[in-house]
Design an enzyme around this catalytic site. Structure first.
Site, short mmCIF file in Angstrom:
data_model
loop_
_atom_site.label_atom_id
_atom_site.label_comp_id
_atom_site.label_asym_id
_atom_site.label_seq_id
_atom_site.Cartn_x
_atom_site.Cartn_y
_atom_site.Cartn_z
N LYS A 12 23.22 12.63 12.27
CA LYS A 12 21.82 12.29 12.02
C LYS A 12 20.92 13.28 12.74
O LYS A 12 21.33 13.94 13.71
CB LYS A 12 21.48 10.86 12.49
CG LYS A 12 21.74 10.57 13.98
CD LYS A 12 20.66 11.01 14.92
CE LYS A 12 21.02 10.70 16.36
NZ LYS A 12 20.17 11.42 17.34
N GLY A 96 27.98 15.40 22.11
CA GLY A 96 26.89 15.60 23.07
C GLY A 96 25.82 16.51 22.52
O GLY A 96 25.25 17.35 23.21
N GLY A 98 23.23 15.31 20.26
CA GLY A 98 22.05 14.61 19.74
C GLY A 98 22.20 14.36 18.25
O GLY A 98 21.26 13.96 17.59
N GLY A 100 24.64 12.28 17.09
CA GLY A 100 25.17 10.93 16.91
C GLY A 100 26.60 10.88 16.43
O GLY A 100 27.05 9.87 15.91
N SER A 103 28.70 7.95 17.82
CA SER A 103 28.14 6.68 17.35
C SER A 103 28.45 6.49 15.87
O SER A 103 28.76 5.39 15.42
CB SER A 103 26.62 6.69 17.57
OG SER A 103 26.34 7.02 18.93
N ASP A 136 22.80 4.10 19.17
CA ASP A 136 22.64 4.70 17.84
C ASP A 136 23.57 4.09 16.80
O ASP A 136 23.45 4.38 15.61
CB ASP A 136 22.93 6.21 17.91
CG ASP A 136 21.82 6.95 18.63
OD1 ASP A 136 21.96 8.16 18.86
OD2 ASP A 136 20.82 6.29 18.97
#
Ligand SMILES: C[C@@](CO)(OP(=O)(O)O)[C@H](O)COP(=O)(O)OP(=O)(O)OC[C@H]1O[C@@H](n2ccc(N)nc2=O)[C@H](O)[C@@H]1O
Ligand SMILES: Nc1ncnc2c1ncn2[C@@H]1O[C@H](COP(=O)(O)OP(=O)(O)O)[C@@H](O)[C@H]1O
Length: 284
Positions: A12, A96, A98, A100, A103, A136
């Site tokens: 994302k 790591g 950002g 996601g 998640s 997330d």
């Protein structure tokens, strides 16, 4: 059904990210628009009748407390099922970043096992369990692009025109907790509302985490400048360290990579997804 193969876990982007305040438990309240993109991990699930949960890394090795296994354990325990699963993961999303990735892997695991183990859980019930795995995870259990509030658990689906992006990930990454405890953290005073954003669809908002991330990791600023020079815009996604630029329909083909990047940097031409690829797997 004994197996599910080639199940995607999309990454994302945060088209903007506002930090509005801080809860009593120390977590910060956010406003953001999350959009899934066509850069995905790929997972395979094979039913086991002995109740065991096992993971097989088809690419780079994953952390021992991998979010897929944690999701499988959580769902097996909460549902009381006797079934187990072999999970094979082809990891292509940088961790790591950002983006996601972890998640999304966890959410895809919950949706796939809900189907494989024939549990029949609703989306809301999976989201309640997923929220305990990471802030997330609820987004990746949703239907597609979403206006996100709270710490990530309050989702309002939004429809956005498809867009293309170039994503760049420098090798270093910044710990989310260091960003939120940084003196460089920006806090928004004027919360935006969904209609404000939709009136300006396509125009990036700010990422209130970017100043802190750049103070902690110079490569984030370096990646931003590189994209500004090439495409005239840039924004960090989530807590970084990946940075993205919106690109035109005639630029960088999907899946392409930028040349002349420093060693260890990754990049990929991506397209936003108007809905999550597993949207119909879960009953609403
Ligand atoms: C901020 C976002 C936006 O998408 O960053 P990305 O993960 O995408 O980069 C996420 O919500 C991140 O959620 P999540 O990934 O679960 O956060 P964690 O790594 O568990 O957070 C590590 C630490 O950061 C701080 N933290 C995290 C999220 C938040 N809304 N407020 C916080 O203050 C807390 O101290 C927490 O213990
Ligand atoms: N399957 C997984 N893929 C990626 N990261 C994972 C996974 N399982 C656990 N993790 C851990 O989760 C963190 C990254 O989570 P992720 O959601 O990829 O964050 P980001 O949004 O920053 O990319 C890392 O600390 C990583 O070690």
């Amino acid at each position: 059904m004994k197996a599910l193969y080639d199940v995607p876990a999309p990454a994302k982007l945060n088209l903007f990210l506002h930090v509005l305040g801080r809860r009593d438990d120390g977590y910060h309240l956010l406003q953001s628009v999350f959009v899934p993109i066509d850069w995905c991990d790929t997972l395979h699930f094979e039913l086991r009748d002995d109740g065991a949960l096992a993971r097989h890394d088809l690419g780079e090795p994953l952390p021992a407390d991998d979010l897929c296994l944690r999701a499988a354990h959580a769902l097996q325990h909460a549902s009381g099922t006797c079934w187990g699963v072999d999970i094979s993961i082809l990891k292509t999303l940088p961790s790591g970043a950002g983006l996601g990735g972890g998640s999304s892997d966890a959410a895809t695991t919950l949706m796939a096992l809900n189907r494989l183990w024939r549990l029949g859980w609703t989306r809301a019930r999976l989201i309640e369990l997923g929220a305990r795995l990471g802030a997330d995870v609820p987004f990746f259990l949703g239907t597609g692009p979403a206006w996100v509030e709270g710490i990530g658990e309050r989702l309002t689906p939004v429809s956005l025109p498809s867009a293309r992006y170039m994503v760049v990930k420098p090798p270093a990454h910044v710990l989310t907790k260091d960003i939120f405890s940084s003196p460089h953290l920006v806090r928004d005073t004027k919360p935006a509302i969904v209609t404000d954003f939709l009136a300006d669809t396509g125009r990036f908002g700010k990422n209130d985490l970017q100043n802190a991330a750049q103070a902690l990791c110079s490569e984030v600023g370096q990646a931003s400048r590189l994209l500004e020079q090439r495409y005239g815009n840039s924004r960090m996604t989530g807590s970084g360290s990946a940075v993205f630029a919106r690109i035109g329909a005639d630029e960088a083909p999907d899946g392409s990579e930028l040349t002349q990047l420093p060693a260890g940097w990754r990049s990929r031409g991506c397209r936003s997804l108007e809905q999550h690829p597993l949207r119909d797997w879960t009953p609403d």
